[in-house]
Design a protein around this motif. Structure first.
Motif, mmCIF file in Angstrom:
data_model
loop_
_atom_site.group_PDB
_atom_site.id
_atom_site.type_symbol
_atom_site.label_atom_id
_atom_site.label_comp_id
_atom_site.label_asym_id
_atom_site.label_seq_id
_atom_site.Cartn_x
_atom_site.Cartn_y
_atom_site.Cartn_z
ATOM 1 N N ASN A 71 -8.180 -2.746 10.521
ATOM 2 C CA ASN A 71 -8.690 -1.389 10.282
ATOM 3 C C ASN A 71 -7.596 -0.441 9.826
ATOM 4 O OD1 ASN A 71 -7.234 -1.143 12.611
ATOM 5 N ND2 ASN A 71 -8.856 -0.206 13.841
ATOM 6 N N ARG A 72 -6.469 -0.982 9.384
ATOM 7 C CA ARG A 72 -5.368 -0.144 8.917
ATOM 8 C C ARG A 72 -5.209 -0.288 7.422
ATOM 9 N NH1 ARG A 72 -0.412 0.681 12.604
ATOM 10 N NH2 ARG A 72 -0.534 2.512 11.276
ATOM 11 N N SER A 73 -4.863 0.826 6.771
ATOM 12 C CA SER A 73 -4.668 0.831 5.323
ATOM 13 C C SER A 73 -3.283 1.369 5.004
ATOM 14 C CB SER A 73 -5.726 1.714 4.642
ATOM 15 O OG SER A 73 -7.019 1.193 4.853
ATOM 16 N N TYR A 74 -2.632 0.722 4.056
ATOM 17 C CA TYR A 74 -1.296 1.134 3.632
ATOM 18 C C TYR A 74 -1.302 1.371 2.120
ATOM 19 C CZ TYR A 74 0.125 -0.921 8.120
ATOM 20 O OH TYR A 74 0.257 -1.230 9.454
ATOM 21 N N ASN A 75 -0.987 2.593 1.711
ATOM 22 C CA ASN A 75 -0.791 2.877 0.301
ATOM 23 C C ASN A 75 0.629 2.450 -0.055
ATOM 24 O OD1 ASN A 75 -3.347 4.217 -0.357
ATOM 25 N ND2 ASN A 75 -2.654 5.757 1.103
ATOM 26 N N VAL A 76 0.730 1.384 -0.821
ATOM 27 C CA VAL A 76 1.996 0.678 -1.021
ATOM 28 C C VAL A 76 2.925 1.430 -1.953
ATOM 29 C CG1 VAL A 76 3.007 -1.430 -1.965
ATOM 30 C CG2 VAL A 76 0.962 -1.555 -0.528
ATOM 31 N N LYS A 77 4.217 1.393 -1.608
ATOM 32 C CA LYS A 77 5.281 1.945 -2.439
ATOM 33 C C LYS A 77 6.309 0.861 -2.722
ATOM 34 C CE LYS A 77 5.693 4.998 0.763
ATOM 35 N NZ LYS A 77 6.182 6.091 1.650
ATOM 36 N N THR A 78 7.064 1.049 -3.767
ATOM 37 C CA THR A 78 8.128 0.103 -4.099
ATOM 38 C C THR A 78 9.075 -0.074 -2.918
ATOM 39 O OG1 THR A 78 8.033 0.743 -6.427
ATOM 40 C CG2 THR A 78 10.047 -0.356 -5.690
ATOM 41 N N GLY A 79 9.354 -1.326 -2.582
ATOM 42 C CA GLY A 79 10.254 -1.611 -1.467
ATOM 43 C C GLY A 79 9.541 -1.850 -0.156
ATOM 44 N N ASP A 80 8.205 -1.715 -0.126
ATOM 45 C CA ASP A 80 7.464 -1.978 1.097
ATOM 46 C C ASP A 80 7.389 -3.483 1.352
ATOM 47 O OD1 ASP A 80 7.008 0.655 1.604
ATOM 48 O OD2 ASP A 80 4.882 0.634 1.063
ATOM 49 N N ILE A 81 7.682 -3.881 2.582
ATOM 50 C CA ILE A 81 7.540 -5.286 2.961
ATOM 51 C C ILE A 81 6.653 -5.361 4.195
ATOM 52 C CG2 ILE A 81 9.609 -5.400 4.456
ATOM 53 C CD1 ILE A 81 10.058 -8.209 2.985
ATOM 54 N N PHE A 82 5.843 -6.414 4.272
ATOM 55 C CA PHE A 82 4.869 -6.573 5.346
ATOM 56 C C PHE A 82 4.954 -7.983 5.918
ATOM 57 C CE2 PHE A 82 3.255 -3.345 2.525
ATOM 58 C CZ PHE A 82 2.671 -2.392 3.347
ATOM 59 N N LEU A 83 4.804 -8.093 7.223
ATOM 60 C CA LEU A 83 4.696 -9.380 7.904
ATOM 61 C C LEU A 83 3.288 -9.493 8.476
ATOM 62 C CD1 LEU A 83 8.060 -9.556 9.921
ATOM 63 C CD2 LEU A 83 7.617 -10.212 7.554
ATOM 64 N N GLY B 167 1.498 1.894 -5.789
ATOM 65 C CA GLY B 167 0.091 2.071 -6.133
ATOM 66 C C GLY B 167 -0.897 1.096 -5.550
ATOM 67 N N ALA B 168 -0.438 -0.044 -5.045
ATOM 68 C CA ALA B 168 -1.383 -0.999 -4.470
ATOM 69 C C ALA B 168 -1.881 -0.496 -3.117
ATOM 70 C CB ALA B 168 -0.727 -2.366 -4.311
ATOM 71 N N LEU B 169 -2.974 -1.065 -2.679
ATOM 72 C CA LEU B 169 -3.520 -0.767 -1.352
ATOM 73 C C LEU B 169 -3.576 -2.067 -0.571
ATOM 74 C CD1 LEU B 169 -4.948 1.252 0.618
ATOM 75 C CD2 LEU B 169 -7.111 0.448 -0.384
ATOM 76 N N LEU B 170 -2.954 -2.083 0.599
ATOM 77 C CA LEU B 170 -3.033 -3.243 1.492
ATOM 78 C C LEU B 170 -3.788 -2.819 2.739
ATOM 79 C CD1 LEU B 170 -2.294 -6.126 2.391
ATOM 80 C CD2 LEU B 170 -0.160 -5.186 3.303
ATOM 81 N N GLU B 171 -4.857 -3.549 3.049
ATOM 82 C CA GLU B 171 -5.647 -3.282 4.244
ATOM 83 C C GLU B 171 -5.475 -4.450 5.214
ATOM 84 O OE1 GLU B 171 -9.680 -1.359 3.051
ATOM 85 O OE2 GLU B 171 -9.014 -2.595 1.340
ATOM 86 N N VAL B 172 -5.075 -4.127 6.429
ATOM 87 C CA VAL B 172 -4.887 -5.137 7.472
ATOM 88 C C VAL B 172 -5.760 -4.727 8.654
ATOM 89 C CG1 VAL B 172 -3.244 -6.389 8.904
ATOM 90 C CG2 VAL B 172 -2.493 -5.425 6.715
#
Length: 304
Positions: free
Chosen positions: A50-62, A43-48
Motif C-alpha cells: 500500500n506504499r507508493s514511491y515517486n522514483v528519482k534518479t539514484g533511488d534504490i529499493f530492496l 518519473g517512474a512509480l513503484l508501488e509496494v
C-alpha cells in the motif's frame, strides 16, 4: 476495484540493465526471488503493497519475496534502471553461518516502519552502479564453477554495501529522533545529508581529546558512524579531511606549548606523536618552519 495480484515465475537469477518507454506492469506481482532495483532516471512509480514511491534518479529499493509490487514508467520518458533478482535459497543459503553476517537483514529482519527507498548521492551511486556492472560482467562470462563462484560473491558484496548504507541512515535517523510514520509521511533516507550537529560534536571531541592519538576508526566507533561516511560528510561540512583537521588542532596546541616553554620531546609525547621526528615533520609541513625555529621566533618577539 480490487487490484490484480499474481505470482510470476522467473529464473533463479534475473538481471536487467537498460531502458524502456511507456512501460507499466498490468498488475501487482510477487516472486520467489529477492529483488534489488536501482533507478537511473526520474518519473517512474513503484508501488509496494500500500506504499507508493515517486522514483528519482539514484533511488534504490530492496524487496523481499513476499511483497507484491508493480512499476510503471512515466509516459513519454525513458525508464532507465538496473534490476537484480535472485533466489535467496540458492544465493544466500548458508552464507550467514559461513561469514557471520546477516545478509538478509533488510530483506527479512527490518526495523519497524522500514522505508524501502534509499536515495544515493553521486559518489555512492557510482559505487553501487559499478557493483551492478561487476555482476553483469560475470553473468556474461558463462556458467562454469569459477565464474558462478565470483558471481555469487559479487552479489554478496553488493548486498553488504547496501546493508551498510541502510544501516547508517537508519542509525542517523534514530539518533536524531526524527519520527517515522509510514501511514502519514513519505519519509525517505536521503544521501547526502550534511549532519552539521554531529560534525560539530566531532570537532569538539577532537579539541577535547587533542592529546590522544585520534584515529579515524576510533572516532567513527565513538560516534557510531561508518568510517566512510564520517570522512565523506566531515570534508563536505568543513572543507578539511578529518586527518587535516586533527593535524591542525594538534599544531595549534603545539604552538601554545612551545610558547609556554615545553621542549619538542615533551610536546611530541603529550600530543601522542609516534616520535619527535614525526612531530617535527608534521609541524613543519603545516607551518613551514620547525618547532624549534617557531619557539625561537616567539621568544625573540617577546624580548623585543
Amino acid at each position: 476495484m480490487k487490484e490484480r495480484v499474481f505470482f510470476e515465475e522467473f529464473d533463479s537469477l534475473y538481471y536487467f540493465h537498460g531502458s524502456s518507454q511507456n512501460w507499466a506492469m498490468q498488475g501487482f506481482h510477487f516472486h520467489k526471488q529477492y529483488e534489488i532495483l536501482l533507478f537511473l532516471s526520474d518519473g517512474a512509480l513503484l508501488e509496494v503493497g500500500n506504499r507508493s514511491y515517486n522514483v528519482k534518479t539514484g533511488d534504490i529499493f530492496l524487496l523481499n519475496n513476499k511483497e507484491y509490487h508493480r512499476t510503471s514508467g512515466a509516459v513519454g520518458k525513458s525508464h532507465n534502471r538496473y534490476v537484480l533478482m535472485f533466489d535467496p535459497e540458492l544465493y544466500l543459503a548458508g552464507c550467514t553461518e559461513v561469514f557471520g553476517y546477516e545478509f538478509d537483514k533488510f530483506f527479512e529482519h527490518r526495523p519497524e516502519n522500514f522505508v524501502h527507498r534509499l536515495n544515493l548521492s553521486q559518489e555512492n551511486l557510482k559505487k553501487v552502479e559499478k557493483l551492478f556492472l561487476n555482476i553483469e560482467r560475470e553473468i556474461n562470462e558463462g556458467d562454469d564453477k569459477a565464474v558462478q563462484a565470483k558471481l555469487r560473491l559479487s552479489i554478496l558484496n553488493l548486498i553488504v554495501e547496501l546493508n551498510e548504507m541502510y544501516r547508517f541512515f537508519l542509525k542517523e535517523q534514530k539518533e536524531t529522533n526524527k519520527a517515522i510514520n509510514s501511514q502519514e509521511t513519505d519519509f525517505e533516507f536521503k544521501d547526502p545529508i550534511l549532519y552539521r550537529e554531529r560534525i560539530e560534536q566531532i570537532k569538539k571531541y577532537i579539541v577535547e581529546h587533542v592529546n590522544e592519538k585520534l584515529e579515524l576508526d576510533d572516532i567513527a566507533k565513538e560516534f557510531f558512524m561508518n568510517r566512510y561516511y564520517l570522512s565523506h560528510y566531515f570534508k563536505k561540512e568543513t572543507g578539511f579531511t578529518l586527518q587535516q583537521y586533527i593535524t591542525n588542532r594538534k599544531v595549534v596546541e603545539a604552538k601554545a606549548k612551545l610558547r609556554s616553554g615545553y621542549s619538542v620531546t615533551d610536546i611530541a609525547a603529550q600530543l601522542s606523536y609516534n616520535s619527535d621526528s614525526h612531530f617535527i615533520a608534521t609541524f613543519k609541513k603545516s607551518t613551514g618552519i620547525t618547532p624549534k625555529k617557531y619557539a625561537q621566533e616567539k621568544k625573540n618577539s617577546n624580548n623585543e
